[in-house]
Design a protein around this motif. Structure first.
Motif, PDB file in Angstrom:
ATOM      1  N   GLU A 117     -27.075  13.787   0.881  1.00 54.43           N
ATOM      2  CA  GLU A 117     -25.985  14.703   0.540  1.00 54.43           C
ATOM      3  C   GLU A 117     -25.084  13.979  -0.446  1.00 54.43           C
ATOM      4  O   GLU A 117     -24.534  12.900  -0.140  1.00 54.43           O
ATOM      5  N   LEU A 118     -24.984  14.540  -1.644  1.00 56.36           N
ATOM      6  CA  LEU A 118     -24.160  13.957  -2.692  1.00 56.36           C
ATOM      7  C   LEU A 118     -22.875  14.757  -2.864  1.00 56.36           C
ATOM      8  O   LEU A 118     -22.864  15.979  -2.683  1.00 56.36           O
ATOM      9  N   VAL A 119     -21.828  14.067  -3.261  1.00 58.87           N
ATOM     10  CA  VAL A 119     -20.546  14.687  -3.560  1.00 58.87           C
ATOM     11  C   VAL A 119     -20.217  14.432  -5.026  1.00 58.87           C
ATOM     12  O   VAL A 119     -20.415  13.310  -5.526  1.00 58.87           O
ATOM     13  N   GLY A 173     -33.823  19.141  -9.117  1.00 55.50           N
ATOM     14  CA  GLY A 173     -33.971  18.481 -10.408  1.00 55.50           C
ATOM     15  C   GLY A 173     -32.827  18.778 -11.353  1.00 55.50           C
ATOM     16  O   GLY A 173     -31.649  18.707 -10.997  1.00 55.50           O
ATOM     17  N   ALA A 174     -33.171  19.155 -12.579  1.00 58.54           N
ATOM     18  CA  ALA A 174     -32.166  19.366 -13.620  1.00 58.54           C
ATOM     19  C   ALA A 174     -31.190  20.482 -13.266  1.00 58.54           C
ATOM     20  O   ALA A 174     -29.999  20.399 -13.603  1.00 58.54           O
ATOM     21  N   LEU A 194     -33.701  11.712  -8.197  1.00 59.14           N
ATOM     22  CA  LEU A 194     -32.506  12.310  -8.802  1.00 59.14           C
ATOM     23  C   LEU A 194     -31.232  11.746  -8.198  1.00 59.14           C
ATOM     24  O   LEU A 194     -30.256  11.505  -8.920  1.00 59.14           O
ATOM     25  N   ALA A 195     -31.214  11.524  -6.892  1.00 54.66           N
ATOM     26  CA  ALA A 195     -29.992  11.042  -6.243  1.00 54.66           C
ATOM     27  C   ALA A 195     -29.537   9.719  -6.844  1.00 54.66           C
ATOM     28  O   ALA A 195     -28.361   9.555  -7.209  1.00 54.66           O
ATOM     29  N   THR A 196     -30.451   8.769  -6.966  1.00 58.76           N
ATOM     30  CA  THR A 196     -30.103   7.467  -7.535  1.00 58.76           C
ATOM     31  C   THR A 196     -29.660   7.601  -8.986  1.00 58.76           C
ATOM     32  O   THR A 196     -28.729   6.919  -9.445  1.00 58.76           O
ATOM     33  N   ARG A 197     -30.295   8.503  -9.726  1.00 59.11           N
ATOM     34  CA  ARG A 197     -29.928   8.716 -11.132  1.00 59.11           C
ATOM     35  C   ARG A 197     -28.493   9.229 -11.246  1.00 59.11           C
ATOM     36  O   ARG A 197     -27.708   8.766 -12.086  1.00 59.11           O
ATOM     37  N   LEU A 198     -28.110  10.186 -10.391  1.00 60.66           N
ATOM     38  CA  LEU A 198     -26.765  10.757 -10.450  1.00 60.66           C
ATOM     39  C   LEU A 198     -25.706   9.752  -9.989  1.00 60.66           C
ATOM     40  O   LEU A 198     -24.598   9.716 -10.522  1.00 60.66           O
ATOM     41  N   ILE A 199     -26.058   8.942  -9.002  1.00 62.81           N
ATOM     42  CA  ILE A 199     -25.126   7.913  -8.541  1.00 62.81           C
ATOM     43  C   ILE A 199     -24.940   6.851  -9.613  1.00 62.81           C
ATOM     44  O   ILE A 199     -23.821   6.416  -9.914  1.00 62.81           O
ATOM     45  N   ALA A 204     -21.985  11.246  -9.140  1.00 63.01           N
ATOM     46  CA  ALA A 204     -21.934  11.601  -7.718  1.00 63.01           C
ATOM     47  C   ALA A 204     -21.848  10.352  -6.856  1.00 63.01           C
ATOM     48  O   ALA A 204     -22.141   9.235  -7.318  1.00 63.01           O
ATOM     49  N   ARG A 205     -21.432  10.570  -5.626  1.00 66.30           N
ATOM     50  CA  ARG A 205     -21.454   9.531  -4.611  1.00 66.30           C
ATOM     51  C   ARG A 205     -22.179  10.057  -3.380  1.00 66.30           C
ATOM     52  O   ARG A 205     -22.198  11.268  -3.118  1.00 66.30           O
TER      53      ARG A 205
END
Length: 343
Positions: A117-119, A173-174, A194-199, A204-205
């Motif tokens: 779960e990303l914020v 994804g995108a 994707l999660a690691t890419r956004l962090i 995101a966190r």
């Protein structure tokens, strides 16, 4: 919910027409279509590896992998006959059985959801737990999806009701990344890489980690086996040889994951050096514990999955579900015997 109007349904009908109802020319291997609920997701890495490494071909199979961003749409394609199997979440087998559809997982890929779960980073300081979902817009791949199920479960475990927050289907994804960047969702559930890419990019966190069995036990109160290959039971019973070939190839891919480093796995996928590869390797390193070494379903998994699903899914709660019919060890048992001891 009646979902037959959705695009996946019509794509399935078109696929049937193109493939001639699955008939292959005389002397040719029958083409098998597997719908993957996001081919780029690391939770479905075994099927991607089996294709890249030629394991399907080694079993005499002609396998076509088609990617569908939401598992709930992928299951629709399966039910209308547009695919022989779905690479998706095991919990769908319980919901489908409760709705009168006989399906079963024939091999398990992950011992945990592999989701996070990303914020959105600008709001990160206002979130300390899922209790802070209240009044927020939460992204999921689709309504009826496993990310929707897990999001509702986290909210329920922190004292929230469905009316306390809004679930927004944004795909994966995108499309998920765009929804987060554009402020259409405040938080959302997605998977690696994707999660690691956004962090890494600062967008995101992480709020909740469901990538490993240990983290999942803490967040959900028990085991939650997740990624699998599930198929209609009638098709399994009438195509046992093909199912065995599929499962043997996929168990071989699971063994490859156990025997190779994340960097070697990235190389096997043909990933070139660069940031994307580095982030992929990082994500795989942090979540590698989720993969089953042999494809077997852990005994404690299905009962806890049923408990979790029944808490938020009225159909599963109100109708009997025979867990023994939602998965089978028949094919993974033979596959492991044929492949010999894991080195």
């Amino acid at each position: 919910m009646n979902r037959w109007w959705q695009p996946a349904f019509w794509r399935a009908l078109l696929l049937l027409a193109v493939l001639g109802l699955g008939q292959a020319p005389a002397g040719a291997a029958e083409r098998l279509v597997l719908m993957v609920a996001g081919l780029d997701k690391q939770i479905y890495l075994p099927v991607r590896l089996a294709a890249h490494l030629g394991y399907f071909r080694d079993q005499g199979l002609d396998v076509e992998l088609q990617s569908e961003g939401s598992g709930v749409n992928a299951e629709d394609v399966l039910l209308v006959g547009g695919a022989q199997g779905v690479v998706g979440a095991y919990d769908h087998t319980l919901d489908l059985q409760a709705r009168g559809k006989a399906v079963q997982a024939v091999v398990l890929f992950t011992l945990s959801p592999g989701e996070v779960e990303l914020v959105a980073n600008p709001l990160a300081d206002t979130f300390t737990s899922p209790a802070d979902f209240k009044g927020r817009r939460l992204g999921v791949t689709g309504l009826g999806s496993s990310t929707n199920l897990l999001t509702r479960t986290l909210a329920l475990r922190h004292g929230l009701r469905p009316q306390d927050y809004k679930v927004v289907p944004v795909g994966s994804g995108a499309s998920f990344a765009a929804a987060l960047a554009q402020g259409r969702i405040d938080a959302g559930m997605t998977t690696e890489p994707l999660a690691t890419r956004l962090i890494h990019s600062g967008q995101a966190r992480m709020l909740v980690d469901l990538r490993t069995p240990e983290a999942t036990l803490k967040a959900l109160g028990g085991p939650f086996p997740f990624a699998s290959l599930y198929m209609q039971t009638a098709w399994v019973n009438s195509h046992r040889e093909q199912v065995q070939q599929l499962v043997t190839a996929l168990v071989r891919a699971l063994r490859f994951i156990q025997q190779r480093s994340p960097a070697e796995i990235a190389t096997a996928l043909g990933m070139d050096d660069g940031l994307e590869r580095n982030l992929y390797v990082q994500a795989l390193t942090e979540s590698r514990a989720m993969y089953s070494p042999d494809g077997f379903m852990p005994a404690a998994g299905p009962p806890h999955v049923q408990k979790v699903v029944a808490a938020v899914n009225r159909t599963v709660r109100d109708r009997p579900v025979d867990l023994s019919r939602t998965y089978t060890h028949e094919f993974v048992r033979v596959a492991n015997a044929r492949l010999g001891p894991l080195q």
